[in-house]
Motif scaffolding. Structure first.
Motif, PDB file in Angstrom:
ATOM      1  N   LEU A 249     -46.362   5.281 146.035  1.00 28.03           N
ATOM      2  CA  LEU A 249     -47.249   6.434 146.072  1.00 28.03           C
ATOM      3  C   LEU A 249     -46.568   7.758 145.675  1.00 28.03           C
ATOM      4  CD1 LEU A 249     -49.147   5.531 149.386  1.00 28.03           C
ATOM      5  CD2 LEU A 249     -49.981   5.258 147.066  1.00 28.03           C
ATOM      6  N   ASP A 250     -45.332   7.666 145.120  1.00 26.66           N
ATOM      7  CA  ASP A 250     -44.579   8.896 144.865  1.00 26.66           C
ATOM      8  C   ASP A 250     -45.361   9.933 144.052  1.00 26.66           C
ATOM      9  OD1 ASP A 250     -42.723   7.553 146.176  1.00 26.66           O
ATOM     10  OD2 ASP A 250     -41.406   7.135 144.463  1.00 26.66           O
ATOM     11  N   PHE A 251     -45.988   9.441 142.978  1.00 23.95           N
ATOM     12  CA  PHE A 251     -46.734  10.361 142.130  1.00 23.95           C
ATOM     13  C   PHE A 251     -47.810  11.086 142.949  1.00 23.95           C
ATOM     14  CE2 PHE A 251     -50.582  11.050 139.605  1.00 23.95           C
ATOM     15  CZ  PHE A 251     -50.105  11.949 138.654  1.00 23.95           C
ATOM     16  N   PHE A 252     -48.459  10.304 143.838  1.00 23.02           N
ATOM     17  CA  PHE A 252     -49.571  10.877 144.610  1.00 23.02           C
ATOM     18  C   PHE A 252     -49.076  11.846 145.694  1.00 23.02           C
ATOM     19  CE2 PHE A 252     -50.999   6.990 142.677  1.00 23.02           C
ATOM     20  CZ  PHE A 252     -52.165   7.408 142.059  1.00 23.02           C
ATOM     21  N   PHE A 253     -47.857  11.581 146.236  1.00 20.75           N
ATOM     22  CA  PHE A 253     -47.275  12.566 147.175  1.00 20.75           C
ATOM     23  C   PHE A 253     -47.171  13.915 146.475  1.00 20.75           C
ATOM     24  CE2 PHE A 253     -44.993   8.942 149.482  1.00 20.75           C
ATOM     25  CZ  PHE A 253     -45.881   8.978 150.554  1.00 20.75           C
ATOM     26  N   ASP A 254     -46.739  13.865 145.201  1.00 17.87           N
ATOM     27  CA  ASP A 254     -46.595  15.113 144.450  1.00 17.87           C
ATOM     28  C   ASP A 254     -47.936  15.804 144.260  1.00 17.87           C
ATOM     29  OD1 ASP A 254     -43.949  15.065 144.212  1.00 17.87           O
ATOM     30  OD2 ASP A 254     -43.880  14.192 142.174  1.00 17.87           O
ATOM     31  N   VAL A 255     -48.968  14.991 143.938  1.00 13.50           N
ATOM     32  CA  VAL A 255     -50.302  15.561 143.719  1.00 13.50           C
ATOM     33  C   VAL A 255     -50.752  16.292 144.985  1.00 13.50           C
ATOM     34  CG1 VAL A 255     -52.734  15.016 143.289  1.00 13.50           C
ATOM     35  CG2 VAL A 255     -50.945  13.804 142.021  1.00 13.50           C
ATOM     36  N   VAL A 256     -50.576  15.642 146.128  1.00 15.61           N
ATOM     37  CA  VAL A 256     -51.027  16.224 147.395  1.00 15.61           C
ATOM     38  C   VAL A 256     -50.217  17.497 147.695  1.00 15.61           C
ATOM     39  CG1 VAL A 256     -51.189  15.854 149.893  1.00 15.61           C
ATOM     40  CG2 VAL A 256     -51.841  14.035 148.305  1.00 15.61           C
ATOM     41  N   ARG A 257     -48.912  17.390 147.477  1.00 12.71           N
ATOM     42  CA  ARG A 257     -48.062  18.540 147.774  1.00 12.71           C
ATOM     43  C   ARG A 257     -48.499  19.739 146.924  1.00 12.71           C
ATOM     44  NH1 ARG A 257     -42.965  16.281 146.803  1.00 12.71           N
ATOM     45  NH2 ARG A 257     -43.268  14.845 148.522  1.00 12.71           N
ATOM     46  N   ARG A 258     -48.805  19.454 145.637  1.00 12.34           N
ATOM     47  CA  ARG A 258     -49.220  20.539 144.755  1.00 12.34           C
ATOM     48  C   ARG A 258     -50.539  21.160 145.259  1.00 12.34           C
ATOM     49  NH1 ARG A 258     -50.102  19.078 138.814  1.00 12.34           N
ATOM     50  NH2 ARG A 258     -48.470  17.577 139.251  1.00 12.34           N
ATOM     51  N   MET A 259     -51.473  20.286 145.675  1.00 13.04           N
ATOM     52  CA  MET A 259     -52.752  20.792 146.200  1.00 13.04           C
ATOM     53  C   MET A 259     -52.520  21.683 147.403  1.00 13.04           C
ATOM     54  SD  MET A 259     -55.644  17.896 146.413  1.00 13.04           S
ATOM     55  CE  MET A 259     -55.618  16.533 145.325  1.00 13.04           C
ATOM     56  N   GLU A 260     -51.631  21.231 148.294  1.00 12.18           N
ATOM     57  CA  GLU A 260     -51.349  22.018 149.510  1.00 12.18           C
ATOM     58  C   GLU A 260     -50.863  23.406 149.128  1.00 12.18           C
ATOM     59  OE1 GLU A 260     -49.660  19.707 153.238  1.00 12.18           O
ATOM     60  OE2 GLU A 260     -48.686  19.005 151.383  1.00 12.18           O
ATOM     61  N   GLY A 261     -49.905  23.438 148.150  1.00  7.46           N
ATOM     62  CA  GLY A 261     -49.305  24.708 147.771  1.00  7.46           C
ATOM     63  C   GLY A 261     -50.280  25.591 147.018  1.00  7.46           C
ATOM     64  N   GLU A 262     -50.900  25.007 145.971  1.00  8.95           N
ATOM     65  CA  GLU A 262     -51.719  25.837 145.079  1.00  8.95           C
ATOM     66  C   GLU A 262     -53.021  26.277 145.730  1.00  8.95           C
ATOM     67  OE1 GLU A 262     -52.258  23.621 141.509  1.00  8.95           O
ATOM     68  OE2 GLU A 262     -50.128  23.738 140.952  1.00  8.95           O
ATOM     69  N   GLN A 263     -53.595  25.409 146.502  1.00 10.64           N
ATOM     70  CA  GLN A 263     -54.916  25.718 147.069  1.00 10.64           C
ATOM     71  C   GLN A 263     -54.836  26.209 148.512  1.00 10.64           C
ATOM     72  OE1 GLN A 263     -57.555  25.518 145.100  1.00 10.64           O
ATOM     73  NE2 GLN A 263     -56.349  24.633 143.425  1.00 10.64           N
ATOM     74  N   ASP A 264     -53.669  26.174 149.065  1.00 11.62           N
ATOM     75  CA  ASP A 264     -53.467  26.566 150.452  1.00 11.62           C
ATOM     76  C   ASP A 264     -54.401  25.781 151.393  1.00 11.62           C
ATOM     77  OD1 ASP A 264     -52.354  27.852 152.570  1.00 11.62           O
ATOM     78  OD2 ASP A 264     -53.708  29.598 152.460  1.00 11.62           O
ATOM     79  N   ILE A 265     -54.395  24.456 151.235  1.00  8.34           N
ATOM     80  CA  ILE A 265     -55.181  23.635 152.167  1.00  8.34           C
ATOM     81  C   ILE A 265     -54.266  22.619 152.839  1.00  8.34           C
ATOM     82  CG2 ILE A 265     -57.619  23.766 151.447  1.00  8.34           C
ATOM     83  CD1 ILE A 265     -57.109  21.726 149.335  1.00  8.34           C
ATOM     84  N   ALA A 266     -54.634  22.276 154.086  1.00  9.23           N
ATOM     85  CA  ALA A 266     -53.782  21.374 154.862  1.00  9.23           C
ATOM     86  C   ALA A 266     -53.950  19.935 154.383  1.00  9.23           C
ATOM     87  CB  ALA A 266     -54.160  21.467 156.335  1.00  9.23           C
TER      88      ALA A 266
END
Ligand code: AMP
Length: 628
Positions: free
Chosen positions: A405-422
């Motif tokens: 799931l490494d790629f998807f961890f990155d996707v989620v991390r980016r969403m957290e940072g860029e969108q400021d959502i938990a």
């Protein structure tokens, strides 16, 4: 004569029935005669008197109705057959059955007469003439005494549920009627039990009767775990799908119904709810039948909806569940059915649906299978949601364990940072996305807490529910069974598959001619008049004020709508679905509408005599209402 059920029984065509009756049986989808039918029909056709020991649910109505209809001379509109029933509900039910089996006998007329219904209406109907009278003893006696009913031409008399008539204190009336009908008549007496009093009546009034009794199966110990679920007909489909969802170890199911038509109808409904399912009935060629079985074995379908005959000999190891959607005629058929599961050393599971009036089968089956059958209640929407959540959780856990799931961890991390959502919010949104096709919550389930069981109220009996709805709609003065909306419904009932775009209201001339239309949904499907009004108003744009009386019958209803509707509108009305049934609306033929509504008023003395505590068998008379 004692008969045992024979699953190899030949079809109705070997019993000597005429073509119009065979055609009607094909129309209703009966595949083979039930044991009581196979035993009684030839006896009655041969003109013998008959003493039949049979319960409701065994198919006894058709057992006497078919030979009776065969003997009717349509050219003479005088009562040639009389059927006595203990209650007006049964009288109506039997009259409806006769009408159904006489579908290809043009001009046939059956008249139900019972206490509580207006005398004026009955006198008028009697004067118009009928071939068959179905009535309760008290009211039949009244008419015989008034000479408004003349039975000089009577050639057949049926006493249906004789023990019930005894219990209700009608036995003296029955004897009186027997004495006032031609001695040359043929007589058939059906009773669930044969107490001495009934035997004495039979001895005094039947001529060398042939006895028919369905022998119950010899006891068999079965390894299958068995449960039953008590439901009203209208709730069965919902109960079935919820049970299938929450059952443990579900792999594949064989669902038994009574008719060929029902195999297709139920398979269609299950398919619409997302199951991989096929129908198996006697209309399929051997090749197609084998194909269905192969698909079940291979796992391309999980459910087969079958009749007893079509499923004979079916041996598929993955069938984990046998569902008796329609109750079998007898215990031997039940044992045959549940033998289709628990194959190849696995433990099978059998579930039996019973309407309240079929509950007597439970004891008989427990005795025949030497096993207790446990009660199962319809799972609540909350329970179903819990099961879906558990399955979903397991899928998530499995994916975390097995997928990279490494790629998807990155996707989620980016969403957290860029969108400021938990991350928790992201996970919830993804769960929603993943389950959009099959939401975890059922409609009606608690909105927030899947772990809390959202309660569904116990199903109200259709009549009570209907009363409640009528009251809510302000229709307090309408006669029984009728429904005329007090005002147009504007709100659209939340129904699957309906668009939310408002439909343009159509206008019809004030006080214009109304016509009766037939729609293919009735009491058995659990429909409420307000649902019919809602669907017609919302889907066809016909305002409530243009929708007249609605009469619910067993499997269909009649609705009054403006006459001469356009082809376009008829097309819409044909396709409208209520409770997943297409209405298939059509104009009723002249004479097709038989007003068999039970009156709402409490019946006066006529048929409901005061209980007599000194009845000959010492039984306590009770006023029993039949369940539907
Ligand atoms: P009864 O015992 O007459 O109340 O019938 C019980 C139910 O069985 C009714 O719904 C009938 O329509 C149905 N039925 C009767 N005979 C047959 C048959 N040979 N095949 C399938 N269904 C039947």
């Amino acid at each position: 004569m004692t008969t045992s059920p024979d699953l190899n029984a030949a079809g109705f065509d070997t019993l000597g029935l005429a073509q119009p009756l065979l055609q009607a049986l094909a129309d209703v989808g009966y595949e083979t005669p039930s044991p009581i039918q196979a035993a009684c029909i030839p006896v009655l056709l041969a003109g013998h008197d008959l003493l039949g020991e049979a319960q409701t649910g065994t198919g006894k109505t058709a057992a006497f109705a078919l030979p009776l209809l065969q003997k009717i001379d349509l050219k003479r509109a005088v009562p040639q057959a009389l059927i006595l029933t203990p209650t007006r509900e049964l009288a109506i039910q039997v009259a409806e059955a006769l009408q159904k089996y006489a579908h290809h006998m043009p001009g046939f007329h059956v008249l139900p007469i019972y206490g509580g219904q207006s005398m004026v209406v009955q006198l008028r109907a009697l004067s118009r003439g009928a071939h068959v009278i179905v009535g309760t003893p008290g009211r039949v006696m009244d008419h015989l005494e008034r000479k408004s009913l003349v039975l000089n031409n009577l050639s057949m008399l049926v006493l249906d549920e004789a023990d019930e008539m005894l219990r209700m204190g009608f036995i003296d009336d029955v004897k009186w009627i027997l004495e006032h009908t031609p001695a040359t008549r043929q007589t058939a007496l059906f009773s669930a039990t044969m107490p001495d009093v009934i035997r004495r009546v039979a001895h005094a009034h039947l001529r060398e009767p042939r006895e028919v009794k369905i022998r119950s199966a010899t006891s068999t110990v079965v390894a299958t775990s068995q449960s039953y679920c008590q439901t009203h007909t209208g709730q069965k489909l919902e109960a079935l799908t919820r049970i299938l969802e929450v059952e443990d170890d579900f792999d594949a199911a064989l669902i038994f119904v009574r008719t060929k038509t029902a195999t297709v109808e139920l398979a269609d409904k299950l398919e619409a709810r997302g199951y991989s399912v096929a129908a198996l009935n006697g209309d399929l060629t051997q090749g197609l039948r084998e194909q269905v079985i192969e698909r079940l074995k291979a796992g391309t379908i999980d459910i087969v909806v079958a009749t007893d005959v079509a499923a004979r000999g079916l041996d598929v190891a993955r069938v984990s569940h046998v569902i008796n959607y329609d109750v079998p005629y007898d215990t031997e058929a039940y044992v045959h059915r549940i033998g289709r599961t628990g194959r190849a050393g696995r433990t099978g599971r059998a579930i039996l649906f019973l309407a309240p009036r079929e509950m007597y089968m439970l004891k008989l089956i427990e005795r025949a299978t030497k096993q207790k059958i446990s009660a199962l209640t319809m799972p609540t929407p909350g329970e179903v949601a819990n099961r879906r959540v558990a399955q979903f959780t397991q899928q998530v856990v499995d994916i975390i364990k097995t997928e990279k799931l490494d790629f998807f961890f990155d996707v989620v991390r980016r969403m957290e940072g860029e969108q400021d959502i938990a991350a928790r919010e992201i996970a919830a949104a993804l769960a929603w996305l993943a389950t959009r096709e099959r939401p975890l919550q059922m409609p009606g389930a608690n909105d927030h807490a899947p772990r809390e069981l959202a309660s569904t109220p116990a199903p109200a009996p259709a009549a009570a529910q209907e009363r409640k709805e009528r009251k809510a709609a302000g229709a307090t003065t309408k006669p029984a069974g009728d429904y005329a909306p007090s005002e147009p419904r504007r709100e659209r009932p939340a129904k699957e598959g309906r668009s939310d775009t408002p439909v343009k209201q159509r206008s019809f001339a004030e006080g214009g001619t109304m016509q009766r239309y037939r729609i293919e949904i009735g009491r058995n499907q659990g429909v409420l008049p307000k649902e019919i009004v809602g669907a017609i108003a919302n889907e066809a744009g016909i305002a409530g004020k243009d929708i007249g009386q609605i009469n619910l019958f067993e499997d269909y209803s009649s609705v009054e709508l403006p006459a001469n509707l356009s082809d376009d509108l008829m097309d819409i009305l044909r396709r409208i679905r209520v409770r997943q049934f297409a209405l298939k609306t059509r104009v009723m033929e002249p004479g097709e509408f038989v007003d068999t509504r039970p009156p709402r008023r409490a019946p006066p003395a006529g048929d409901r005599k005061k209980p007599d505590w000194k009845k000959p068998d010492g039984a306590k008379p009770v006023w029993k209402k039949r369940e539907h």
